[in-house]
Design an enzyme around this catalytic site. Structure first.
Site: not given
Ligand code: CAA
Ligand code: NAD
Length: 283
Positions: A190, A152, A119, A140
């Site tokens: 991020n 990304e 991330s 990503h």
């Molecule tokens: N896995 C698979 N499908 C999923 C899911 C999951 N975890 N969560 C929701 N869905 C699907 C549902 O099945 C549903 O599809 P269908 O109804 O067509 O089957 C659809 O998504 C919409 O879901 P819901 O109606 O239950 O709920 P919603 O309309 O609130 O949507 C959401 C859920 C898509 C997660 C929405 O809340 C959303 O877009 N949230 C923001 C997500 C976001 O910002 N993601 C980026 C996070 S940052 C990141 O990823 C980067 C990082 O490095 C941290």
């Molecule tokens: P998570 O905690 O759900 O899963 C991580 C998994 O990795 C666990 O099942 C753990 O047992 C496994 N693991 C740890 N060390 C390991 C190893 N040495 N070999 C094999 N498996 C190992 O975490 P996540 O949310 O799936 O995040 C995973 C990666 O994706 C991170 O780098 C995170 O920053 C990135 N990411 C996360 C998100 C998010 O929204 N959570 C979005 C984009 C990218």
């Protein structure tokens, strides 16, 4: 080189989603984690998602079985010995990632591309743990992977144009949109998203409003699909903290200081939705 065999490392929220979309696109996928239980949990999530697609009429039962037959389970990194691409999605920790990449460099065929779903961590540093930095790249995905369109794509300093092109093509095959981003802490996603989430947690910490109120403001006022506190729980509070630490250290700027409340929750093991408790509690 054409990519056919893929290994996804880490069967958590991201790894299971990545394995699912790769298997749906017809790739042969090995889903790897440290323990069989963890791999099975990831497979369970995939199964549930595919069943929902069948119920909704988006795929047939045969399609589902075909996708499942493209997936195999792994708890041994040696299984990477015949893959064309590895996508690593283990925890957001440089030591864990470099350790995995060092081993992969020994095990995976010379032609294999090693991608990380990090991330925020520097791709160049992950690549430097290998003897093939030209074949290391950031891929990503966003959470939830089956739903979100963006990937990304981040080059390390040494990533070759050929490898970039292959990953861009693969992203299209997965029905996602690739956006090229330079290798700086947090990339674009991020660097912009996580300070907002951290600020929302500060707002809670300082008693400006309740968590429900903060979420409501951002949902109704800014049309965000989820409020930032809910989103933090959804991403995982450990991941949020790791990302803030990477931004803080990488830029050396106190504007990225992680909120003490975020640290406290992570220390308590309240990591969000995935552990059943974060700022909110989950069934
Ligand atoms: N896995 C698979 N499908 C999923 C899911 C999951 N975890 N969560 C929701 N869905 C699907 C549902 O099945 C549903 O599809 P269908 O109804 O067509 O089957 C659809 O998504 C919409 O879901 P819901 O109606 O239950 O709920 P919603 O309309 O609130 O949507 C959401 C859920 C898509 C997660 C929405 O809340 C959303 O877009 N949230 C923001 C997500 C976001 O910002 N993601 C980026 C996070 S940052 C990141 O990823 C980067 C990082 O490095 C941290
Ligand atoms: P998570 O905690 O759900 O899963 C991580 C998994 O990795 C666990 O099942 C753990 O047992 C496994 N693991 C740890 N060390 C390991 C190893 N040495 N070999 C094999 N498996 C190992 O975490 P996540 O949310 O799936 O995040 C995973 C990666 O994706 C991170 O780098 C995170 O920053 C990135 N990411 C996360 C998100 C998010 O929204 N959570 C979005 C984009 C990218």
């Amino acid at each position: 080189m054409s990519i056919k065999n893929v290994m996804v490392i880490g069967a958590g929220q991201m790894g299971s989603g990545i394995a699912q979309v790769c298997a749906q696109a017809g790739f042969q996928v090995k889903l790897n984690d440290l323990k069989e239980d963890f791999v099975q949990r990831g497979m369970g999530v995939i199964n549930k998602n595919l069943s929902r697609s069948v119920e909704k009429g988006r795929m047939t039962e045969e399609d589902k079985e075909k996708v499942l037959s493209n997936l195999t389970q792994s708890t041994d990194l040696q299984d990477a010995s015949d893959v064309d691409l590895v996508i690593e999605a283990a925890v957001e920790n440089m030591e864990v990632k470099t350790n995995i990449f060092k081993q992969l460099d020994e095990i995976a065929p010379q032609h294999a591309i090693l991608a990380t779903n990090t991330s925020s961590l520097p791709i160049t540093e992950v690549a430097a743990a290998t003897n093939r930095p030209q074949k290391v790249i950031g891929m990503h995905f966003m959470n939830p992977v089956p739903v979100m369109k963006l990937v990304e794509i981040i080059r390390g300093l040494a990533t070759s144009d050929e490898v970039y092109q292959e990953i861009e093509d693969m992203t299209k095959t997965l029905n996602k949109v690739g956006v090229e981003v330079e290798d700086f802490p947090g990339f674009v996603s991020n660097r912009v998203l996580m300070p907002m989430i951290n600020e929302a947690i500060y707002t809670l910490y300082e008693g400006v409003a309740t968590k429900e109120a903060i979420d409501e403001v951002m949902k109704l006022g800014m049309n965000h699909p989820m409020g930032p506190i809910t989103l933090a729980d959804f991403i995982g509070l450990d991941t949020c903290l790791y990302i803030m630490e990477t931004l803080h250290e990488g830029f050396g700027d106190d504007k990225y200081r992680p909120c003490p409340l975020l640290r406290k929750y992570v220390k308590a093991g309240w990591l969000g939705k995935k552990t059943g408790r974060g700022f909110y509690t989950y069934e």
